[in-house]
Design an enzyme around this catalytic site. Sequence first.
Site, PDB file in Angstrom:
ATOM      1  N   HIS A  82      17.634  -4.080   0.541  1.00 39.89           N
ATOM      2  CA  HIS A  82      17.411  -3.255  -0.657  1.00 39.89           C
ATOM      3  C   HIS A  82      18.754  -2.906  -1.286  1.00 39.89           C
ATOM      4  O   HIS A  82      19.650  -2.404  -0.599  1.00 39.89           O
ATOM      5  CB  HIS A  82      16.708  -1.943  -0.289  1.00 39.89           C
ATOM      6  CG  HIS A  82      15.487  -2.126   0.539  1.00 39.89           C
ATOM      7  ND1 HIS A  82      14.308  -2.633   0.050  1.00 39.89           N
ATOM      8  CD2 HIS A  82      15.250  -1.878   1.855  1.00 39.89           C
ATOM      9  CE1 HIS A  82      13.396  -2.673   1.007  1.00 39.89           C
ATOM     10  NE2 HIS A  82      13.947  -2.223   2.114  1.00 39.89           N
ATOM     11  N   ALA A  97      13.670   3.530   5.264  1.00 35.37           N
ATOM     12  CA  ALA A  97      14.350   2.226   5.331  1.00 35.37           C
ATOM     13  C   ALA A  97      15.410   2.086   4.250  1.00 35.37           C
ATOM     14  O   ALA A  97      15.929   0.995   4.032  1.00 35.37           O
ATOM     15  CB  ALA A  97      13.315   1.116   5.212  1.00 35.37           C
ATOM     16  N   ASN A  99       7.879   1.459   0.020  1.00 31.08           N
ATOM     17  CA  ASN A  99       7.970   2.916   0.121  1.00 31.08           C
ATOM     18  C   ASN A  99       9.370   3.375  -0.250  1.00 31.08           C
ATOM     19  O   ASN A  99       9.564   4.487  -0.740  1.00 31.08           O
ATOM     20  CB  ASN A  99       7.638   3.351   1.550  1.00 31.08           C
ATOM     21  CG  ASN A  99       6.198   3.033   1.884  1.00 31.08           C
ATOM     22  OD1 ASN A  99       5.299   3.688   1.378  1.00 31.08           O
ATOM     23  ND2 ASN A  99       5.982   2.012   2.680  1.00 31.08           N
TER      24      ASN A  99
HETATM   25  N1  LIG Z   1       9.403   5.187   4.090  1.00 32.49           N
HETATM   26  C1  LIG Z   1       9.909   4.033   4.493  1.00 32.49           C
HETATM   27  O1  LIG Z   1      11.092   3.744   4.294  1.00 32.49           O
HETATM   28  C2  LIG Z   1       9.025   3.072   5.194  1.00 32.49           C
HETATM   29  C3  LIG Z   1       7.681   3.298   5.257  1.00 32.49           C
HETATM   30  N2  LIG Z   1       6.857   2.436   5.905  1.00 32.49           N
HETATM   31  C4  LIG Z   1       5.422   2.756   5.885  1.00 32.49           C
HETATM   32  O2  LIG Z   1       5.118   3.563   7.009  1.00 32.49           O
HETATM   33  C5  LIG Z   1       3.761   3.369   7.404  1.00 32.49           C
HETATM   34  C6  LIG Z   1       3.712   3.009   8.874  1.00 32.49           C
HETATM   35  O3  LIG Z   1       4.478   1.843   9.080  1.00 32.49           O
HETATM   36  P1  LIG Z   1       4.480   1.063  10.474  1.00 32.49           P
HETATM   37  O4  LIG Z   1       4.679   1.991  11.596  1.00 32.49           O
HETATM   38  O5  LIG Z   1       5.394  -0.086  10.329  1.00 32.49           O
HETATM   39  O6  LIG Z   1       2.998   0.501  10.484  1.00 32.49           O
HETATM   40  P2  LIG Z   1       2.216  -0.129  11.713  1.00 32.49           P
HETATM   41  O7  LIG Z   1       1.141  -0.954  11.138  1.00 32.49           O
HETATM   42  O8  LIG Z   1       3.174  -0.764  12.685  1.00 32.49           O
HETATM   43  O9  LIG Z   1       1.619   1.159  12.423  1.00 32.49           O
HETATM   44  C7  LIG Z   1       0.623   1.952  11.870  1.00 32.49           C
HETATM   45  C8  LIG Z   1      -0.199   2.489  13.016  1.00 32.49           C
HETATM   46  O10 LIG Z   1      -1.207   3.356  12.502  1.00 32.49           O
HETATM   47  C9  LIG Z   1      -2.394   3.114  13.238  1.00 32.49           C
HETATM   48  N3  LIG Z   1      -3.571   3.554  12.506  1.00 32.49           N
HETATM   49  C10 LIG Z   1      -4.301   2.886  11.592  1.00 32.49           C
HETATM   50  N4  LIG Z   1      -5.344   3.626  11.187  1.00 32.49           N
HETATM   51  C11 LIG Z   1      -5.275   4.790  11.860  1.00 32.49           C
HETATM   52  C12 LIG Z   1      -6.082   5.942  11.913  1.00 32.49           C
HETATM   53  N5  LIG Z   1      -7.165   6.045  11.172  1.00 32.49           N
HETATM   54  N6  LIG Z   1      -5.715   6.946  12.753  1.00 32.49           N
HETATM   55  C13 LIG Z   1      -4.599   6.857  13.519  1.00 32.49           C
HETATM   56  N7  LIG Z   1      -3.802   5.760  13.536  1.00 32.49           N
HETATM   57  C14 LIG Z   1      -4.141   4.754  12.711  1.00 32.49           C
HETATM   58  C15 LIG Z   1      -2.376   1.609  13.485  1.00 32.49           C
HETATM   59  O11 LIG Z   1      -3.240   1.250  14.547  1.00 32.49           O
HETATM   60  C16 LIG Z   1      -0.902   1.381  13.810  1.00 32.49           C
HETATM   61  O12 LIG Z   1      -0.633   1.541  15.187  1.00 32.49           O
HETATM   62  C17 LIG Z   1       3.230   2.255   6.501  1.00 32.49           C
HETATM   63  O13 LIG Z   1       2.519   2.796   5.415  1.00 32.49           O
HETATM   64  C18 LIG Z   1       4.499   1.579   6.007  1.00 32.49           C
HETATM   65  O14 LIG Z   1       4.309   0.933   4.777  1.00 32.49           O
HETATM   66  C19 LIG Z   1       7.351   1.356   6.549  1.00 32.49           C
HETATM   67  C20 LIG Z   1       8.699   1.082   6.515  1.00 32.49           C
HETATM   68  C21 LIG Z   1       9.637   1.896   5.802  1.00 32.49           C
HETATM   69  O1  LIG Z   2      12.610  -2.462   4.320  1.00 33.64           O
HETATM   70  C1  LIG Z   2      11.795  -1.921   5.078  1.00 33.64           C
HETATM   71  O2  LIG Z   2      12.044  -1.768   6.274  1.00 33.64           O
HETATM   72  C2  LIG Z   2      10.470  -1.392   4.638  1.00 33.64           C
HETATM   73  C3  LIG Z   2      10.323  -1.160   3.232  1.00 33.64           C
HETATM   74  O3  LIG Z   2      10.949  -1.761   2.429  1.00 33.64           O
HETATM   75  C4  LIG Z   2       9.378  -0.157   2.777  1.00 33.64           C
HETATM   76  O4  LIG Z   2       8.298   0.039   3.367  1.00 33.64           O
HETATM   77  O5  LIG Z   2       9.713   0.485   1.807  1.00 33.64           O
END
Ligand SMILES: NC(=O)C1=CN([C@@H]2O[C@H](COP(=O)(O)OP(=O)(O)OC[C@H]3O[C@@H](n4cnc5c(N)ncnc54)[C@H](O)[C@@H]3O)[C@@H](O)[C@H]2O)C=CC1
Ligand SMILES: O=C([O-])CC(=O)C(=O)O
Length: 270
Positions: free
Chosen positions: A221, A123, A191
């Site tokens: 951000h 992101a 993140n």
């Molecule tokens: N690197 C970046 O820039 C960003 C990172 N993130 C992070 O990415 C990760 C995923 O984000 P989202 O997709 O928005 O979350 P989300 O909550 O929409 O999806 C996560 C999925 O994982 C599933 N899940 C939970 N426990 C599980 C298990 N034991 N086995 C398999 N699946 C399982 C959930 O049911 C859900 O469908 C989060 O940790 C979030 O903070 C989010 C946004 C930006």
């Molecule tokens: O901005 C976003 O989409 C999510 C975000 O900051 C993060 O998980 O680091």
Amino acid sequence: MAKELTVGIAGLGAIGLHLARALDQGVEGLKLVAVSAKDQAKATANLAGFRAKPALVPLAELAALADIVVEAAPAAVFEEVATAAITRGRIFVPSSVGALLPRMQLVDLARKTGARIVVPTGALLGLDAVRAAAEGTVSTVTIETRKPPGGLAGAPYLEINKVDLTAVDKPLLVFKGNAFDAAQGFPANVNVAAALALAGIGPERTMVEIWADPTVTRNTHTIRVEADEVRLTMTIENVPSLENPRTGKITPLSILACLRGLTSTLKVGS
Ligand SMILES: NC(=O)C1=CN([C@@H]2O[C@H](COP(=O)(O)OP(=O)(O)OC[C@H]3O[C@@H](n4cnc5c(N)ncnc54)[C@H](O)[C@@H]3O)[C@@H](O)[C@H]2O)C=CC1
Ligand SMILES: O=C([O-])CC(=O)C(=O)O
């Protein structure tokens, strides 16, 4: 021709399902072969229309089936996915980058197994420029994150410090500190700060401000880097995804772009 790489995705939420759908539409050099989900019935329904249905397997089994394991699940299961992928020498692409900061021993493990850990820009923006700056002499790196208050709800730091965001009617600074502490206190929200820290000068020296800001509708951000060779000021304004307003819609697109870069003949950006 470059070898086709198989992909497994842990988690089918805001990031994982969008990425899975995009891969299923066909991306040169990449083939989705496996996914992992918490709710099996929902996952089966979501996969019903796929052209080529991936196997639905437990988290730790993704690494047995795929060259690239993308983690797109809650930070709580990060270690399970990461350890399986890295132990098998796979390419591990984390979304929950904040969860990597207290587990840097995984990088040592990857050195031994031949695995690679490829952190996507996610992101955020500009990590190519931050990495370039970090090859020189950087004095400061900061990130200011502003999210609608609802996009921060449930963060452990807010709960421990009893910060209630329901009645916030003007921008409120809820956290100021380094990227390591930010990632622990806001595991589902910053993140981006963790990725910035890894690209630049590390989690202790990368400074973070988190604002609950009712005047913004986008997850915003702003990165500032001061270096001998360059000054960077960059802002990204992410449209929150419908499934998970904490996550910007750009994130699965960024991960897809990152995966393309693993196989493409023409690669742009460092
Ligand atoms: N690197 C970046 O820039 C960003 C990172 N993130 C992070 O990415 C990760 C995923 O984000 P989202 O997709 O928005 O979350 P989300 O909550 O929409 O999806 C996560 C999925 O994982 C599933 N899940 C939970 N426990 C599980 C298990 N034991 N086995 C398999 N699946 C399982 C959930 O049911 C859900 O469908 C989060 O940790 C979030 O903070 C989010 C946004 C930006
Ligand atoms: O901005 C976003 O989409 C999510 C975000 O900051 C993060 O998980 O680091």
